[in-house]
Design a protein around this motif. Structure first.
Motif, PDB file in Angstrom:
ATOM      1  N   THR A 119       0.868  -1.175   0.000  1.00  0.00           N
ATOM      2  CA  THR A 119       0.000   0.000   0.000  1.00  0.00           C
ATOM      3  C   THR A 119       0.903   1.222   0.000  1.00  0.00           C
ATOM      4  N   THR A 120       0.795   2.046  -1.029  1.00  0.00           N
ATOM      5  CA  THR A 120       1.660   3.223  -1.124  1.00  0.00           C
ATOM      6  C   THR A 120       1.220   4.274  -0.122  1.00  0.00           C
ATOM      7  N   PRO A 121       2.062   4.602   0.856  1.00  0.00           N
ATOM      8  CA  PRO A 121       1.673   5.616   1.835  1.00  0.00           C
ATOM      9  C   PRO A 121       1.717   7.013   1.217  1.00  0.00           C
ATOM     10  N   THR A 122       0.768   7.844   1.614  1.00  0.00           N
ATOM     11  CA  THR A 122       0.720   9.229   1.135  1.00  0.00           C
ATOM     12  C   THR A 122       1.015  10.238   2.232  1.00  0.00           C
ATOM     13  N   ASP A 123       0.827   9.810   3.478  1.00  0.00           N
ATOM     14  CA  ASP A 123       1.104  10.696   4.609  1.00  0.00           C
ATOM     15  C   ASP A 123       2.621  10.840   4.763  1.00  0.00           C
ATOM     16  N   PRO A 124       3.141  12.078   4.773  1.00  0.00           N
ATOM     17  CA  PRO A 124       4.597  12.267   4.925  1.00  0.00           C
ATOM     18  C   PRO A 124       5.154  11.618   6.192  1.00  0.00           C
ATOM     19  N   LEU A 125       4.353  11.608   7.257  1.00  0.00           N
ATOM     20  CA  LEU A 125       4.823  10.993   8.505  1.00  0.00           C
ATOM     21  C   LEU A 125       5.026   9.493   8.310  1.00  0.00           C
ATOM     22  N   LEU A 126       4.085   8.832   7.644  1.00  0.00           N
ATOM     23  CA  LEU A 126       4.220   7.396   7.408  1.00  0.00           C
ATOM     24  C   LEU A 126       5.425   7.093   6.527  1.00  0.00           C
ATOM     25  N   ILE A 127       5.640   7.929   5.507  1.00  0.00           N
ATOM     26  CA  ILE A 127       6.781   7.727   4.615  1.00  0.00           C
ATOM     27  C   ILE A 127       8.088   7.869   5.394  1.00  0.00           C
ATOM     28  N   ALA A 128       8.174   8.889   6.238  1.00  0.00           N
ATOM     29  CA  ALA A 128       9.387   9.113   7.027  1.00  0.00           C
ATOM     30  C   ALA A 128       9.633   7.962   7.994  1.00  0.00           C
ATOM     31  N   LEU A 129       8.560   7.472   8.631  1.00  0.00           N
ATOM     32  CA  LEU A 129       8.713   6.379   9.589  1.00  0.00           C
ATOM     33  C   LEU A 129       9.144   5.094   8.891  1.00  0.00           C
TER      34      LEU A 129
END
Length: 323
Positions: free
Chosen positions: A235-245
């Motif tokens: 699932t491609t994350p779109t939230d910058p926080l999720l991407i950073a984590l």
């Protein structure tokens, strides 16, 4: 041509009023005992920092598990750790890194670590951080029980009693028949079992391969086994926080293991081991701050029994080694 004679040595300094010309005392060098004490304190601080990183790793896994598939979370942990490891050591800079005397055991150990991670992260999706950790604290008890038949270590009646009491503490955390704990607690229990066999395999491999080789295989096998599955769960994350984590996920684990290695370089393992239980403090704080979780009385009672049993096993190990 001969070298000129050495100049005469100056008279030793004397204290005022010392008619005998007694030399002043020469300042002593650094105290070895004080230096050893500082190194022990440094090792303890590094150990506390390591388990704090591991607590952050679990908290991040629980947070990510609410937004993406657990397998994707585990893959992110392995992939980021693998990339970080490549920056430090890799087969190009260390040609013998992939050379192992026990390839089957290396792959089996790495698979056990992967299973432990998957089961633990799956359990964290439903359990509080402190509950999952309390169950995982039973791993040293299982290792002590398995060390007899698998490694030939003698286990006396006192150590067996400590193992049984510790497992009773785990049962208290699980609360069978009460229904207060999610069935995912069984996943944590399976994770602890896999972790115990993983620890036994690590002990055996330490006799054949270097730590760097074993650590490299741990990340490599995890990435190779999980990558083919990713197209089915991604699932491609779109939230910058999720991407950073997800990108920095493995940093917590890598930093934690690095601090752990340095801590053991400065301080004996027998001194550091009790401080590994400080992870429950960090886990409880993160659980409350991030997820609003408050430990219940069953978890507090159970984890107290488990930790006490683990500390007693450590004490008996010290006595056995002195004997």
């Amino acid at each position: 041509m001969t070298a000129p004679p050495d100049p005469p040595s100056p008279p030793p300094p004397t204290e005022a009023g010392d008619p005998g010309g007694t030399a002043l005392p020469v300042p002593a060098g650094p105290d070895p005992a004080a230096h050893a004490q500082r190194m022990r304190l440094l090792g303890i601080l590094l150990m506390c920092g390591a388990v704090a990183c591991f607590a952050c790793l679990d908290a991040t896994a629980k947070f990510l598990g609410r937004h993406v598939d657990v397998i994707q979370v585990v893959w992110a942990r392995y992939a980021s750790a693998f990339v970080l490891a490549l920056l430090v050591f890799n087969p190009l800079t260390r040609p013998g890194l992939l050379r192992t005397r026990r390839p089957g055991l290396q792959i089996g150990r790495s698979t056990l670590l992967l299973a432990t991670t998957v089961l633990n992260f799956a359990a964290l999706k439903y359990l509080q951080l402190d509950q999952a950790l309390a169950i995982l604290f039973s791993t040293p008890l299982m290792v002590a029980a398995l060390a007899g038949p698998m490694l030939g270590e003698r286990i006396g009646p006192r150590r067996w009693a400590a193992i049984v009491v510790g497992l009773v503490g785990v049962v208290i955390v699980l609360q069978p028949g009460v229904g207060a704990v999610h069935p995912a607690a069984l996943l944590s229990m399976l994770s602890a079992v896999c972790a115990a066999f993983y620890a036994i395999a690590t002990r055996v491999l330490s006799r054949f391969d270097t730590d760097e080789t074993t650590l490299f295989y741990s990340n490599l096998v995890g990435v190779l086994l999980l990558t083919p599955v990713m197209p089915f769960v991604w699932t491609t994350p779109t939230d910058p926080l999720l991407i950073a984590l997800m990108i920095g996920f493995g940093a917590f684990g890598s930093l934690g293991h690095f601090l752990l290695i340095v801590a053991h370089r400065h301080t004996p393992a027998s001194i550091l081991s009790p401080f590994s239980y400080s992870q429950i403090l960090w886990t409880t704080i993160l659980g409350f701050v991030v997820f609003g979780d408050i430990p219940n009385r069953w978890t507090i009672a159970g984890v107290t029994i488990v930790i006490a049993s683990g500390l007693y096993l450590l004490h008996r190990e010290r006595v056995r080694r002195r004997g």
